[in-house]
Design a protein around this motif. Structure first.
Motif, PDB file in Angstrom:
ATOM      1  N   SER A  65       0.919  -1.102   0.066  1.00  0.00           N
ATOM      2  CA  SER A  65      -0.120  -0.124  -0.040  1.00  0.00           C
ATOM      3  C   SER A  65       0.950   1.208   0.019  1.00  0.00           C
ATOM      4  N   LEU A  66       2.069   1.080   0.518  1.00  0.00           N
ATOM      5  CA  LEU A  66       2.901   2.343   0.457  1.00  0.00           C
ATOM      6  C   LEU A  66       3.347   2.620  -0.782  1.00  0.00           C
ATOM      7  N   ALA A 118       7.420   0.120 -10.171  1.00  0.00           N
ATOM      8  CA  ALA A 118       7.316   0.012  -8.933  1.00  0.00           C
ATOM      9  C   ALA A 118       5.875  -0.829  -8.759  1.00  0.00           C
ATOM     10  N   LEU A 119       5.016  -0.413  -9.431  1.00  0.00           N
ATOM     11  CA  LEU A 119       3.510  -0.853  -9.410  1.00  0.00           C
ATOM     12  C   LEU A 119       3.531  -2.093 -10.155  1.00  0.00           C
ATOM     13  N   SER A 140       3.141   6.369  -5.492  1.00  0.00           N
ATOM     14  CA  SER A 140       3.034   6.401  -6.595  1.00  0.00           C
ATOM     15  C   SER A 140       1.920   7.272  -7.273  1.00  0.00           C
ATOM     16  N   ALA A 141       0.829   6.923  -6.509  1.00  0.00           N
ATOM     17  CA  ALA A 141      -0.526   7.877  -7.110  1.00  0.00           C
ATOM     18  C   ALA A 141      -0.323   9.203  -7.116  1.00  0.00           C
ATOM     19  N   ARG A 142       0.702   9.533  -6.090  1.00  0.00           N
ATOM     20  CA  ARG A 142       0.726  11.119  -5.916  1.00  0.00           C
ATOM     21  C   ARG A 142       2.069  11.618  -6.878  1.00  0.00           C
ATOM     22  N   GLY A 143       2.380  10.882  -7.743  1.00  0.00           N
ATOM     23  CA  GLY A 143       3.367  11.086  -8.921  1.00  0.00           C
ATOM     24  C   GLY A 143       4.886  10.799  -8.429  1.00  0.00           C
ATOM     25  N   MET A 144       5.018  10.133  -7.263  1.00  0.00           N
ATOM     26  CA  MET A 144       6.602  10.187  -6.996  1.00  0.00           C
ATOM     27  C   MET A 144       7.039   8.486  -7.629  1.00  0.00           C
TER      28      MET A 144
END
Length: 528
Positions: free
Chosen positions: A311-312, A344-345, A317-321
């Motif tokens: 989940s981290l 990463a995903l 990743s959803a915030r663009g990092m």
């Protein structure tokens, strides 16, 4: 070959003298490459004046500070060995390490000056023959405090002074890590080891001269040095150092200007492009109200040092990092294996692929190759792997298999795409807040208590710290120790992150036929 692997500071000082090399957030000091290179040469010359030469140890005891890197590179100029001490350790632990390392010079910040003085003079309660360090140097934690170090750093060496000729296979650093017996082991890293590690991380993380990393992990730790500070200095970028992790301050430095109050220049720091943290660092930042509106579109972040929740990776990743799950080990540098940026995903749950100069394989207990999807011990080799442990030939021999591969002690498997998956720890070591904890070390402390007959410590999952320790204790006959009392006993003798979060009094410990404690049974009793 004269000083071949540390010449990048002088290269950047000549080619890009005014480019910002380091920024210390605690002091506000900003150094260009010209200034950094000059200070490194001055410190090297001063240390040489104290008799420091090839193979001599120079110890540093400090919280995060850019001056740590100055000493590190000054040692490289002399062929000396930089010993970076964990200031969070208890005094007896530090006494044991200084006894082992025998530093010729101990450099410490004023925040721990009294402790450093006791260590240097052999006054710390610990081994009877605690080492005495001939020379002590102090740098100021705060403006206005006495600062022996600064006087040395601003004294330019003679024009004809030159660094020593340094063998690339000679040791450059010693980082201490606890062993399974509880006795600290000094992990050697040569110039070749560190250069190979830096280059691999720089290529994997996309580091170049425009990179600006934020360093919050301890600089006495392999990750604080290698992710991404030293690789950024290698490539001519900027290293921004935070004395201790501050979630709100870190979040503000990482978020993109459009979603925060910062600007593209943001003072001396520039916009941060690279960051590294253990899962707890990311979790603490995500709990802040400001996180709800934050974006991190230009930041590449490495996360490791503890089990990384799926989940981290998804949240950040959803915030663009751009997230990189990484696997490192003190014996082979900050990163040996990493998930490539952008994957990463898709490969969430793996630790990725080997870096440049790293080779990995998974072997069964009998040293045979594992089958597809089978779990075995992760083993590594390559230029980034340590030659061994300081003054511990037996431990060094045991750490490598017959073919020269380093035994990590971690259990892993390889997925269908060749990505490595860390399954569990081959040994009993657990990681709390990014720091390795070996149960035997904690058990030894518990055994020293007069009311403890038997003790066993296991690591269990913890939402805040990744893992934490639980101690099972059998009381000595005729005694009735209290759990709180035993935790206090530990806290007085070992670092706080090693102290068990719980102490459970039990009638007996489960053992096998040979008398060894069966720790999986203890974990089952805890529901894990």
């Amino acid at each position: 070959m004269a000083n071949a692997l540390v010449s990048w500071l002088e290269f950047h000082a000549g080619w890009h003298p005014d480019r910002t090399a380091t920024v210390d957030l605690a002091t506000g000091r900003r150094l260009s490459y010209r200034e950094l290179s000059g200070r490194v040469r001055a410190i090297a010359h001063a240390l040489a004046g104290l008799g420091v030469g090839r193979g001599d140890r120079v110890a540093v005891l400090s919280r995060n500070d850019v001056r740590t890197f100055e000493v590190l590179y000054a040692c490289a100029h002399l062929g000396a060995i930089c010993v970076l001490l964990n200031w969070r350790l208890a005094e007896p632990e530090l006494a044991e390490i200084t006894l082992d390392a025998e530093p010729a010079v101990l450099i410490a910040e004023s925040h721990v000056a009294e402790l450093a003085d006791r260590l240097a003079k052999g006054l710390v309660s610990g081994p009877a023959d605690t080492a005495r360090t001939p020379h002590r140097i102090t740098w100021a934690s705060e403006a206005g405090e006495p600062d022996d170090y600064e006087q040395l750093a601003i004294a330019a060496p003679p024009a004809d002074w030159a660094p020593a000729d340094v063998d690339v296979d000679s040791p450059w650093t010693i980082l201490y890590t606890s062993g399974t017996t509880g006795r600290p082991k000094g992990v050697l890293a040569t110039h070749r080891n560190l250069h190979a590690s830096m280059l691999g991380i720089a290529l994997a993380g996309g580091i170049d001269a425009s990179s600006r990393c934020l360093t919050v992990l301890p600089t006495f730790h392999v990750a604080g040095l290698g992710l991404f500070a030293n690789p950024v200095l290698l490539m001519g970028g900027t290293v921004v150092v935070m004395r201790q992790f501050d979630p709100a301050a870190a979040l503000e430095l990482l978020r993109t200007p459009e979603s925060g109050t910062g600007s593209d220049t943001d003072g001396d720091t520039g916009r941060i492009t690279h960051f590294t943290g253990v899962p707890a660092n990311f979790q603490f930042m995500a709990q802040l109200p400001e996180f709800d509106s934050a974006r991190f579109d230009r930041v590449t972040s490495a996360v490791g040092g503890a089990p990384v929740p799926h989940s981290l990776i998804e949240t950040w990743s959803a915030r663009g990092m751009t997230m990189m799950t990484v696997y490192g080990i003190t014996e082979a540098g900050a990163t040996v294996i990493a998930v490539p940026p952008g994957r990463a995903l898709a490969k969430n749950g793996t630790i990725g692929l080997p870096l440049l100069h790293a080779r990995c394989r998974v072997r069964r207990v009998d040293d045979a190759p594992v089958g597809a999807g089978e779990v075995g011990e992760l083993r590594i080799r390559g230029d980034l792997v340590t030659p061994g442990y300081w003054r511990r030939p037996e431990a060094t021999a045991a750490a490598f298999d017959a073919e020269g591969w380093f035994r990590t002690g971690d259990a892993a498997r390889v997925d269908e795409d060749g990505y490595l998956v860390l399954v569990d720890r081959w040994k009993d070591m657990y990681i709390s807040g990014g720091e390795n904890v070996y149960p035997a070390e904690v058990e030894n402390v518990l055994y020293a208590h007069p009311e403890v007959s038997q003790a066993a410590v296991v690591g269990v999952p913890d939402e805040r710290w990744g893992e934490t320790g639980v101690a099972f204790v059998v009381a000595a006959p005729g005694t009735d120790p209290e759990a709180t009392q035993l935790r206090t006993w530990c806290a007085d003798r070992i670092a706080r992150y090693k102290v068990p979060s719980r102490v459970l009094l039990v009638d007996e410990l489960p053992r096998n036929a040979t008398g060894k404690v069966v720790k999986p049974v203890l974990r089952e009793q805890l529901g894990g």
